[in-house]
Design an enzyme around this catalytic site. Structure first.
Site, short mmCIF file in Angstrom:
data_model
loop_
_atom_site.label_atom_id
_atom_site.label_comp_id
_atom_site.label_asym_id
_atom_site.label_seq_id
_atom_site.Cartn_x
_atom_site.Cartn_y
_atom_site.Cartn_z
CE LYS A 1 -42.20 -105.58 87.90
NZ LYS A 1 -43.45 -106.06 86.67
CG HIS A 2 -42.98 -100.60 86.32
ND1 HIS A 2 -43.42 -100.59 87.82
CD2 HIS A 2 -43.27 -101.47 85.29
CE1 HIS A 2 -44.10 -101.45 87.40
NE2 HIS A 2 -44.02 -102.37 85.93
CG ASP B 1 -44.93 -109.45 84.40
OD1 ASP B 1 -44.37 -108.65 85.01
OD2 ASP B 1 -45.71 -109.67 83.57
CG HIS C 1 -51.60 -101.64 83.28
ND1 HIS C 1 -51.00 -101.29 84.13
CD2 HIS C 1 -50.78 -102.48 82.23
CE1 HIS C 1 -49.64 -102.32 84.25
NE2 HIS C 1 -50.11 -102.88 82.91
CG ASP D 1 -44.60 -101.79 81.66
OD1 ASP D 1 -44.80 -102.92 81.36
OD2 ASP D 1 -45.00 -101.12 82.62
NE ARG E 1 -47.11 -104.38 90.41
CZ ARG E 1 -47.18 -103.60 89.06
NH1 ARG E 1 -48.07 -102.88 89.07
NH2 ARG E 1 -45.97 -104.60 88.89
NE ARG F 1 -48.37 -111.30 84.52
CZ ARG F 1 -49.96 -110.78 85.02
NH1 ARG F 1 -50.56 -110.66 85.77
NH2 ARG F 1 -48.75 -109.17 84.63
#
Length: 388
Positions: A197-198, A99, A210, A283, A167, A107
């Site tokens: 996404k998503h 990601d 999450h 996901d 984001r 990341r």
């Protein structure tokens, strides 16, 4: 060899999974990494995981110990691919992903070039967004990462949304569509596979999937006006992968399945109505919204039945059991062998497009020179200077 007909059912099922693996090297003996790999998969490291199961892909995370410096990451990627090539049969390269959106979801650590969030990049315009994606992609590819789980196509319309926010490129769907298209093209320019996404759209929620269940309450008409334009723009740009969200959307699926395991949303809407025949990836299946919807060993099967192809990071130690669950479902007629073959064919097509069957390796010398290069850093400074 990459002929699907020559693969066993277990090999096909393993190709559907994209797994998190712990450690900075493919043969790590570092105690904490070994302990975490054994807990999840019953093996010590990535090399043993590939030798035992041959999963279709690996996703890198900093907190999994995968990310230290460009040369280390490139070598990790090469050694993962070598482990696949060392198998006695069906030497299938892995699709390595991460990601790298920019902003708080990035990341790769410095010296990788850092870019701000999608919302900030949007204010610099479509051309800059494309350039940002091209630079990110060039650096990822130099480290052996051929797929990026970006850009975010969600439209940020809910100020109480705890997970999307900056984001997203914009709160206006048409603006977001332009920027999503630009970044899809930018990643394609660099030879990295983008993933939008998503789906069907995570912008109008006040819950982070999450940690809880998110329900989209607006109408189908509102979805077409608000959520669809950025995804449609990505499909028109030739995006090869769409990621589902673990979202309950009663107007699109009255049964209230999460989108990841919803046949009406994945097959009915994305495949049939929108005509998408690329790879659909879930996901992360360890996320709370997925765990709340399904038993952790059942979620991968339900996603496949819905029409998904890639199964991302199954929960806890459920991967070995999930393989058995899917195999049993095929044997019992709950899932057809043809449905498995469709997904494996799509994944193989994606790997071929990524050049993995031609040359899965990367140059560590090139990684040292490309990642965080002066040219890339100067481009980032120019961009940030125009939006601050």
């Amino acid at each position: 060899m990459n002929n699907v007909s020559s693969m066993t059912l277990e090999e096909k099922i393993a190709q559907l999974f994209v797994l998190r693996v712990h450690g900075a090297t493919a043969d790590t003996a570092e105690p904490e990494s070994v302990e975490r790999n054994r807990a999840a998969y019953g093996v010590s490291n990535a090399a043993e995981l590939i030798a035992t199961y041959q999963p279709g892909g690996i996703i890198y995370f900093r907190d999994s110990g995968n990310v230290h410096n460009p040369v280390q990451i490139a070598k990790l990627s090469n050694d993962i691919q070598q482990a696949a090539l060392d198998r006695p049969s069906n030497q299938i390269p892995l699709l390595i992903a991460t990601d790298q959106e920019g902003g708080r979801v990035a990341r790769m650590s410095p010296p990788a070039t850092w870019f701000p969030s999608a919302h900030t990049v949007a204010s610099a315009g479509a051309d800059s967004a494309r350039r940002v994606a091209a630079i990110m992609g060039r650096e990822l590819r130099a480290m052996g990462i051929r797929q990026n789980y970006a850009p975010v196509a969600d439209v940020n319309v809910n100020p109480e949304n705890p997970v999307i926010g900056e984001r997203s490129f914009a709160s206006d769907p048409d603006t977001a569509a332009v920027l999503v298209r630009s970044q899809v093209h930018g990643f394609q320019d660099s030879g990295v596979i983008p993933t939008v996404k998503h789906f069907p759209g995570h912008g109008d929620t006040s819950v982070d999937t999450h940690t809880g269940q998110a329900v989209i309450t607006h109408s189908r008409e509102r979805w077409e006006q608000l959520d669809l334009p950025p995804f449609k723009a990505a499909l028109e740009a030739g995006v090869d992968v769409v990621m589902t969200g673990h979202l309950i959307f009663p107007e699109l699926d009255p049964a209230r399945s999460i989108a990841t395991t919803s046949y009406p949303i994945v097959t009915g809407l994305l495949r049939h109505e929108l005509g998408f025949d690329g790879v659909v990836v879930t996901d992360g299946l360890g996320m709370s919204a997925a765990r709340m919807a399904h038993d952790i060993t059942e979620a991968p099967l339900r996603a496949l039945q819905a029409g998904v192809d890639q199964l991302l990071t199954p929960a806890d130690d459920s991967f070995p059991v999930a393989i058995k669950t899917i195999r049993r479902a095929v044997e019992d007629g709950e899932l057809s062998a043809e449905r498995i073959d469709e997904s494996v064919e799509r994944i193989m097509r994606l790997k071929r497009k990524a050049g993995l069957f031609d040359d899965p390796m990367v140059s560590t010398d090139r990684a040292a020179h490309v990642i965080g290069s002066r040219e890339h850093q100067e481009a980032a400074r120019r961009l940030i200077g125009t939006v601050t």
